[in-house]
Design a protein around this motif. Structure first.
Motif, PDB file in Angstrom:
ATOM      1  N   ARG A   1      10.576   1.660   3.620  1.00  0.00           N
ATOM      2  CA  ARG A   1      10.405   0.233   3.427  1.00  0.00           C
ATOM      3  C   ARG A   1       8.983  -0.058   2.982  1.00  0.00           C
ATOM      4  NH1 ARG A   1      12.467  -1.344   9.368  1.00  0.00           N
ATOM      5  NH2 ARG A   1      10.702   0.070   9.706  1.00  0.00           N
ATOM      6  N   PRO A   2       8.767  -1.090   2.160  1.00  0.00           N
ATOM      7  CA  PRO A   2       7.411  -1.400   1.704  1.00  0.00           C
ATOM      8  C   PRO A   2       6.483  -1.706   2.877  1.00  0.00           C
ATOM      9  CG  PRO A   2       9.039  -2.579   0.398  1.00  0.00           C
ATOM     10  CD  PRO A   2       9.780  -1.965   1.548  1.00  0.00           C
ATOM     11  N   ALA A   3       5.290  -1.125   2.834  1.00  0.00           N
ATOM     12  CA  ALA A   3       4.256  -1.399   3.834  1.00  0.00           C
ATOM     13  C   ALA A   3       3.207  -2.301   3.190  1.00  0.00           C
ATOM     14  CB  ALA A   3       3.619  -0.103   4.318  1.00  0.00           C
TER      15      ALA A   3
ATOM     16  N   ILE B   1       0.808  -1.203   0.000  1.00  0.00           N
ATOM     17  CA  ILE B   1       0.000   0.000   0.000  1.00  0.00           C
ATOM     18  C   ILE B   1       0.851   1.267   0.000  1.00  0.00           C
ATOM     19  CG2 ILE B   1      -0.225   0.171   2.505  1.00  0.00           C
ATOM     20  CD1 ILE B   1      -2.898   0.917  -0.228  1.00  0.00           C
ATOM     21  N   GLY B   2       2.157   1.129   0.197  1.00  0.00           N
ATOM     22  CA  GLY B   2       3.022   2.300   0.200  1.00  0.00           C
ATOM     23  C   GLY B   2       4.326   2.012   0.902  1.00  0.00           C
ATOM     24  N   VAL B   3       4.947   3.070   1.429  1.00  0.00           N
ATOM     25  CA  VAL B   3       6.211   2.924   2.150  1.00  0.00           C
ATOM     26  C   VAL B   3       6.089   3.580   3.516  1.00  0.00           C
ATOM     27  CG1 VAL B   3       7.623   2.804   0.063  1.00  0.00           C
ATOM     28  CG2 VAL B   3       7.130   5.034   1.085  1.00  0.00           C
ATOM     29  N   ASP B   4       6.858   3.067   4.475  1.00  0.00           N
ATOM     30  CA  ASP B   4       6.832   3.628   5.819  1.00  0.00           C
ATOM     31  C   ASP B   4       7.849   4.759   5.940  1.00  0.00           C
ATOM     32  OD1 ASP B   4       9.320   2.434   6.048  1.00  0.00           O
ATOM     33  OD2 ASP B   4       8.644   0.814   7.350  1.00  0.00           O
TER      34      ASP B   4
ATOM     35  N   LEU C   1      -7.303  -1.518  -6.785  1.00  0.00           N
ATOM     36  CA  LEU C   1      -6.503  -1.920  -7.951  1.00  0.00           C
ATOM     37  C   LEU C   1      -5.419  -2.913  -7.561  1.00  0.00           C
ATOM     38  CD1 LEU C   1      -5.884   1.315 -10.074  1.00  0.00           C
ATOM     39  CD2 LEU C   1      -6.970  -0.803 -10.840  1.00  0.00           C
ATOM     40  N   ARG C   2      -4.745  -2.631  -6.471  1.00  0.00           N
ATOM     41  CA  ARG C   2      -3.636  -3.496  -6.069  1.00  0.00           C
ATOM     42  C   ARG C   2      -4.137  -4.831  -5.525  1.00  0.00           C
ATOM     43  NH1 ARG C   2       0.792   0.905  -3.644  1.00  0.00           N
ATOM     44  NH2 ARG C   2       0.790   2.203  -5.532  1.00  0.00           N
TER      45      ARG C   2
END
Length: 270
Positions: free
Chosen positions: A81-83, A74-77, A109-110
């Motif tokens: 880093r990938p969240a 859903i994004g990055v922290d 979408l994801r």
């Protein structure tokens, strides 16, 4: 005429071996060769024999693979880093997002990109139609339904479902609820009278920018420390505080080029 299966002259057979013993050994060898050449039911032919591979114990750590959590990125922290949100689960899973349509659509979408079927319950189908037409590369993986008209989805481990409820400030109780392999994401544009009930029953809560008064109420409901709920009124577009009963994390959702072309840039207001 008799047929001989003995070892030919010069083959290296022991000179003291009698013809009968040589014939017996050759027959057994031929029998093993014939058996090995026959396919074994369910296993195929016997493959080549090799020495077993071994690694010293002190080198085992070098074989570790950098595999992260399973779910939707859903994004990055804050450390870039990938969240990851684990949406598809073998147990009922409810998510409430107090935020904008843009973030809910990126999540939809994801989720579809991971192989989930997405059913959108909405009173503004025109806002979801371009997404539904573009998702899945022509496959019907995102379906749109009027409020209160979502049919049973038949979710399973091989065909998980995410139901997105975009039903305004006071969403009615849905006909389709969370179930094993069927998660429900409820989008609220602001903190509404039904929000406390939804927040308390949700396994995951996302909060985007809200007013200071709403931030204080959310802080009380979610037992947030003061510095976190006060930050909710200052969040940038695309930033969400995701909360579970045991963890909290601010996440920046960064759209891909394809998502930006379809949905536009990140925004809190619709």
């Amino acid at each position: 005429m008799s047929h001989s299966f003995g070892t030919p002259s010069g083959s290296g057979a022991p000179s003291g071996a009698s013809p009968s013993r040589r014939d017996s050994r050759s027959a057994r060898s031929a029998g093993r060769t014939a058996r090995d050449a026959r396919p074994r039911f369910g296993f195929g032919l016997v493959g080549p024999r090799r020495d077993r591979h071994s690694v010293p114990v002190d080198l085992l750590d070098a074989l570790a693979l950098p595999v992260g959590d399973d779910g939707v990125v859903i994004g990055v922290d804050a450390e870039s880093r990938p969240a990851v949100l684990g949406i598809n689960r073998p147990v009922p899973y409810d998510v409430t997002l107090i935020g904008g349509l843009w973030t809910a659509q990126v999540l939809a979408l994801r989720a579809a990109a991971t192989g989930a079927r997405v059913a959108v319950e909405t009173g503004r189908a025109q806002a979801w139609t371009p997404l539904a037409q573009a998702a899945g590369g022509g496959q019907p993986c995102v379906s749109l339904h009027d409020v209160g008209r979502v049919p049973p989805q038949g979710a399973s481990a091989g065909s998980p479902v995410v139901v997105v409820r975009d039903c305004g400030m006071r969403p009615p109780r849905g006909r389709v609820v969370s179930a094993p392999w069927q998660s429900v994401v409820t989008l609220l544009p602001y903190l509404s009278p039904v929000a406390p009930r939804l927040l308390e029953k949700s396994s995951l809560v996302g909060v985007q920018r809200v007013s200071p008064d709403e931030a204080a109420q959310i802080g009380r409901i979610m037992s947030l420390p003061r510095h976190e709920y006060e930050a909710l009124s200052t969040l940038a577009d695309g930033v969400t505080l995701w909360c579970t009963p045991g963890d909290r994390q601010f996440v920046m959702t960064q759209a891909t080029d394809a998502e930006t072309g379809l949905l536009g840039g990140a925004r809190r207001m619709d």
